[in-house]
Design a protein around this motif. Structure first.
Motif, mmCIF file in Angstrom:
data_model
loop_
_atom_site.group_PDB
_atom_site.id
_atom_site.type_symbol
_atom_site.label_atom_id
_atom_site.label_comp_id
_atom_site.label_asym_id
_atom_site.label_seq_id
_atom_site.Cartn_x
_atom_site.Cartn_y
_atom_site.Cartn_z
ATOM 1 N N ARG A 41 8.861 -12.443 12.248
ATOM 2 C CA ARG A 41 10.087 -12.699 11.541
ATOM 3 C C ARG A 41 10.369 -11.567 10.787
ATOM 4 N N VAL A 42 9.207 -10.758 10.361
ATOM 5 C CA VAL A 42 9.210 -9.668 9.464
ATOM 6 C C VAL A 42 9.691 -8.351 10.159
ATOM 7 N N PRO A 43 10.154 -7.125 10.068
ATOM 8 C CA PRO A 43 10.053 -6.104 10.891
ATOM 9 C C PRO A 43 8.706 -5.620 11.271
ATOM 10 N N GLU A 44 9.322 -4.832 12.204
ATOM 11 C CA GLU A 44 7.342 -4.353 12.679
ATOM 12 C C GLU A 44 7.514 -3.443 11.320
ATOM 13 N N PRO A 45 7.760 -2.407 10.930
ATOM 14 C CA PRO A 45 8.342 -1.130 10.017
ATOM 15 C C PRO A 45 6.730 -2.098 8.750
ATOM 16 N N ILE A 46 7.364 -2.888 8.146
ATOM 17 C CA ILE A 46 7.310 -3.939 6.675
ATOM 18 C C ILE A 46 5.775 -3.840 7.360
ATOM 19 N N ARG A 47 5.783 -5.385 8.164
ATOM 20 C CA ARG A 47 4.693 -5.917 8.775
ATOM 21 C C ARG A 47 3.539 -5.414 8.954
ATOM 22 N N GLN A 48 3.536 -4.242 9.747
ATOM 23 C CA GLN A 48 1.966 -2.984 9.640
ATOM 24 C C GLN A 48 2.150 -2.786 8.696
ATOM 25 N N ALA A 49 3.042 -2.078 7.399
ATOM 26 C CA ALA A 49 2.518 -1.452 6.064
ATOM 27 C C ALA A 49 1.293 -2.805 4.782
ATOM 28 N N ASP A 50 2.068 -3.785 5.548
ATOM 29 C CA ASP A 50 1.044 -5.004 4.641
ATOM 30 C C ASP A 50 0.685 -5.336 5.358
ATOM 31 N N CYS A 51 0.050 -5.371 6.440
ATOM 32 C CA CYS A 51 -1.744 -5.771 7.283
ATOM 33 C C CYS A 51 -2.041 -4.565 7.050
ATOM 34 N N LEU A 52 -2.051 -3.813 6.814
ATOM 35 C CA LEU A 52 -2.772 -2.224 6.939
ATOM 36 C C LEU A 52 -3.872 -2.158 5.459
ATOM 37 N N SER A 53 -2.341 -2.378 4.301
ATOM 38 C CA SER A 53 -2.959 -2.100 2.534
ATOM 39 C C SER A 53 -3.773 -3.611 2.799
ATOM 40 N N ARG A 54 -3.432 -5.185 3.461
ATOM 41 C CA ARG A 54 -4.411 -5.698 2.411
ATOM 42 C C ARG A 54 -5.371 -5.432 3.676
ATOM 43 N N GLU A 55 -5.688 -4.558 4.589
ATOM 44 C CA GLU A 55 -7.057 -4.530 5.643
ATOM 45 C C GLU A 55 -7.985 -3.102 4.660
ATOM 46 N N TYR A 56 -6.945 -1.986 3.650
ATOM 47 C CA TYR A 56 -7.654 -1.726 3.305
ATOM 48 C C TYR A 56 -8.281 -2.410 2.053
ATOM 49 N N LEU A 57 -7.587 -3.555 1.077
ATOM 50 C CA LEU A 57 -8.096 -3.897 0.111
ATOM 51 C C LEU A 57 -9.864 -4.630 0.836
ATOM 52 N N ARG A 58 -9.300 -5.430 1.512
ATOM 53 C CA ARG A 58 -10.403 -5.350 2.390
ATOM 54 C C ARG A 58 -12.109 -5.110 2.103
ATOM 55 N N ILE A 59 -11.233 -4.161 2.551
ATOM 56 C CA ILE A 59 -12.718 -3.151 3.109
ATOM 57 C C ILE A 59 -13.097 -2.239 1.902
ATOM 58 N N HIS A 60 -12.557 -2.129 0.936
ATOM 59 C CA HIS A 60 -12.829 -1.338 -0.345
ATOM 60 C C HIS A 60 -13.627 -2.570 -1.384
ATOM 61 N N PHE A 61 -12.762 -3.727 -0.752
ATOM 62 C CA PHE A 61 -13.142 -4.687 -2.442
ATOM 63 C C PHE A 61 -13.015 -5.913 -1.991
ATOM 64 N N PRO A 62 -14.198 -5.922 -0.763
ATOM 65 C CA PRO A 62 -15.152 -6.999 0.327
ATOM 66 C C PRO A 62 -15.010 -8.227 -0.724
ATOM 67 N N ALA A 63 -15.747 -8.416 -2.349
ATOM 68 C CA ALA A 63 -15.126 -9.965 -3.135
ATOM 69 C C ALA A 63 -14.093 -10.508 -3.384
ATOM 70 N N ALA A 64 -12.882 -9.611 -3.163
ATOM 71 C CA ALA A 64 -11.522 -9.635 -4.474
ATOM 72 C C ALA A 64 -10.452 -11.078 -2.905
ATOM 73 N N ASP A 65 -10.014 -11.372 -3.449
ATOM 74 C CA ASP A 65 -8.919 -12.267 -2.941
ATOM 75 C C ASP A 65 -7.839 -11.395 -2.875
ATOM 76 N N THR A 66 -7.707 -11.265 -1.941
ATOM 77 C CA THR A 66 -6.338 -10.431 -1.750
ATOM 78 C C THR A 66 -5.042 -11.298 -0.990
ATOM 79 N N GLY A 67 -5.252 -12.262 -1.599
ATOM 80 C CA GLY A 67 -4.153 -13.160 -1.089
ATOM 81 C C GLY A 67 -3.477 -13.295 0.098
ATOM 82 N N ILE A 68 -2.484 -13.829 0.968
ATOM 83 C CA ILE A 68 -2.053 -14.201 2.045
ATOM 84 C C ILE A 68 -0.388 -14.371 1.649
ATOM 85 N N LYS A 69 0.343 -13.390 3.047
ATOM 86 C CA LYS A 69 2.213 -13.026 2.506
ATOM 87 C C LYS A 69 2.088 -14.664 3.522
ATOM 88 N N GLU A 70 3.044 -14.797 3.250
ATOM 89 C CA GLU A 70 3.863 -15.609 4.245
ATOM 90 C C GLU A 70 4.124 -15.125 5.687
#
Length: 233
Positions: A204-233
């Protein structure tokens, strides 16, 4: 009696938006934009900010550069930032743009050959209350062509959700039944922005935006493993 600080800030930001709005270019400016297959386009960028759930101040600012037309990741920059400007509807750019510009400046300094020829922004461009959304703001200040792609309809300029509207909204991929809303950011025409959005979509979302979203959330998951980063549709 003087106006409350928030009202003063809104007026200041309105003046700044009006000033920068005069600099927006709403037409194609690059040779690749006029090519039916975007010949000459090699690098497309995407930007996004991801937040830990419940924290609207600390965020991961993400820049990603993909090859075109293969849409493979060439470069990524993840940076934790602290937003200092308040959130006020219609003025999101004043919170987010400084950090996205910093990411582009780091790229320019460290790997200038990878500077994007166009940037996709998760948000609106000219389709905005004052015709100056995040994609316009980033485009004018960076000098780069920008395209705004929003997942939710901003009901302005006489546009409202209706059956007629839904039939005209852009379905960017056969894999998604939900539309996206494309608008000009800077240095690109609407027709070209729509064509380019289609060509950069695997989902649905253009790949540049989708990849930016995925990578930023992965960064948060790695550096803040106990936090809830939420999920975008």
């Amino acid at each position: 009696m003087s106006a409350p600080p928030a009202e003063d800030l809104v007026r200041q930001w309105e003046r700044e938006q009006a000033r920068l709005r005069q600099q927006v270019v709403e037409e194609d400016t690059e040779d690749w934009q006029r090519s039916p297959d975007f010949s000459g386009l090699e690098r497309v960028g995407g930007v996004d900010l991801s937040f830990i759930k419940g924290d609207d101040v600390n965020a991961c600012a993400q820049l990603v550069i993909l090859s075109y037309p293969d849409l493979e990741v060439l470069y990524e920059d993840s940076q934790m930032v602290t937003l200092t400007a308040p959130y006020i509807a219609g003025f999101l750019a004043f919170r987010e743009t400084p950090f996205l510009l910093e990411a582009l400046e780091r790229l320019q300094e460290n790997q200038p050959t990878l500077l994007p020829q166009v940037v996709f922004v998760d948000g609106n461009g000219l389709f905005h209350y004052r015709e100056f959304g995040l994609a316009c703001h980033l485009g004018v200040l960076s000098g780069l062509p920008c395209v705004g792609v929003a997942k939710n309809l901003l009901q302005v300029q006489g546009v409202y959700k209706s059956e007629e509207h839904q039939s005209q909204a852009l379905r960017s991929s056969d894999r998604s039944s939900k539309p996206v809303y494309v608008s000009v950011g800077h240095k690109i025409s609407l027709d070209t922005a729509v064509r380019l959005t289609h060509s950069c979509c695997r989902y649905r979302v253009p790949e540049p935006i989708r990849q930016a979203d995925c990578l930023s959330r992965e960064y948060l998951r790695i550096h803040f493993p106990a936090a809830d980063t939420g999920i975008k549709e």
